[in-house]
Write an enzyme that holds these catalytic residues in place. Structure first.
Site: not given
Length: 266
Positions: A15-17, A143, A156
């Site tokens: 996803t989001g690639s 992250s 975030y």
């Protein structure tokens, strides 16, 4: 002994690639032989990224999945276009600096919708077929901010902390099935979005290399690399975890953080 990663016959959705870490992961998996689904919100953006991948990896089998998977409707469209996958990489995420006392309820909700629930929806949808087949790989791109909450964007950081729990929980859910679920804890990484983020914090008067060094010195001094990580370095770990070679690694938060998180064990 030669370590060979061969993902021939496997289908992967990242996803989001269309750019950044996601695009690097798509490239890494394609080079290992996987059929790769490139995902983004717009057909034009997905087509451009897919064409770039085909040019970079000649002969790559690339599927275009234009769907905003942060919404119920977008997730449903992704499932229509790609009903089953062997490898799911939940990479989609947003970030941006906001003073802690100025983060609105709407901002909190948006970060959880995009950064957390998008991955939860797709994992919930794709896991049953993986368990039936007795093989599958699910990864959440997390992250260092999940562990070292940044004061300039706690919304975030907290969304990424949630993903650590989500990943561990899903790993327990599929225990003993041959499916693994892991988090990849990425450190400060060199992407276009991070370049913009660094410019917002540091200004644009310095050349990029000096600006990067100053950003790391002032805002990420814990890094043992003392530089931003390249997206390909994250992709290398994702490709390994997607392979049969990583069959005993599940429920883990695997660090590719350049030593940023000050801990001896994960």
């Amino acid at each position: 002994m030669t370590m060979l990663i061969d993902l021939t016959g496997k289908t992967a959705l990242i996803t989001g690639s269309t750019q950044g870490i996601g695009a690097a992961i798509a490239t890494g998996l394609a080079r290992a032989g996987a059929r790769v689904a490139v995902n983004g919100r717009t057909a034009a953006g997905v087509r451009k990224a897919a064409d770039a991948l085909r040019a970079d990896v000649p002969g790559a089998d690339v599927v275009e999945v234009d769907a905003d998977v942060s919404t119920d409707e977008g997730a449903a469209r992704a499932l229509d276009l790609l009903p089953t996958v062997d490898i799911l990489v939940n990479n989609l995420g947003i970030f941006g600096p906001t003073p802690a006392l100025e983060i609105s309820d709407d901002d909190w909700r948006r970060y959880f919708e995009v950064n957390v629930l998008a991955g939860v929806r797709l994992t919930r949808a794709y896991l049953p077929a993986m368990t039936e087949r007795g093989w599958g790989r699910v990864q959440f791109i997390v992250s260092d901010s999940a562990v070292v909450i940044p004061t300039e964007m706690i919304h975030y950081g907290v969304s990424k902390t949630a993903l650590l729990g989500v990943s561990r929980g899903f790993a327990k859910t599929v225990a003993g099935t041959g499916v693994t679920v892991n988090s990849v804890l990425a450190g400060p990484t060199h992407t276009g979005g991070v370049e913009t983020f660094v410019a917002e914090l540091m200004g644009e008067s310095l050349p990029w290399e000096e600006r990067q060094r100053e950003f790391m010195r002032q805002h990420r001094p814990q890094s043992l690399l003392q530089r931003l990580i390249e997206p390909e370095e994250i992709a290398n770990m994702v490709t390994y975890l997607a392979s049969p070679l990583a069959s005993a690694t599940t429920g883990a938060a695997v660090r590719v953080d350049g030593g940023y998180v000050d801990a001896i064990v994960p």
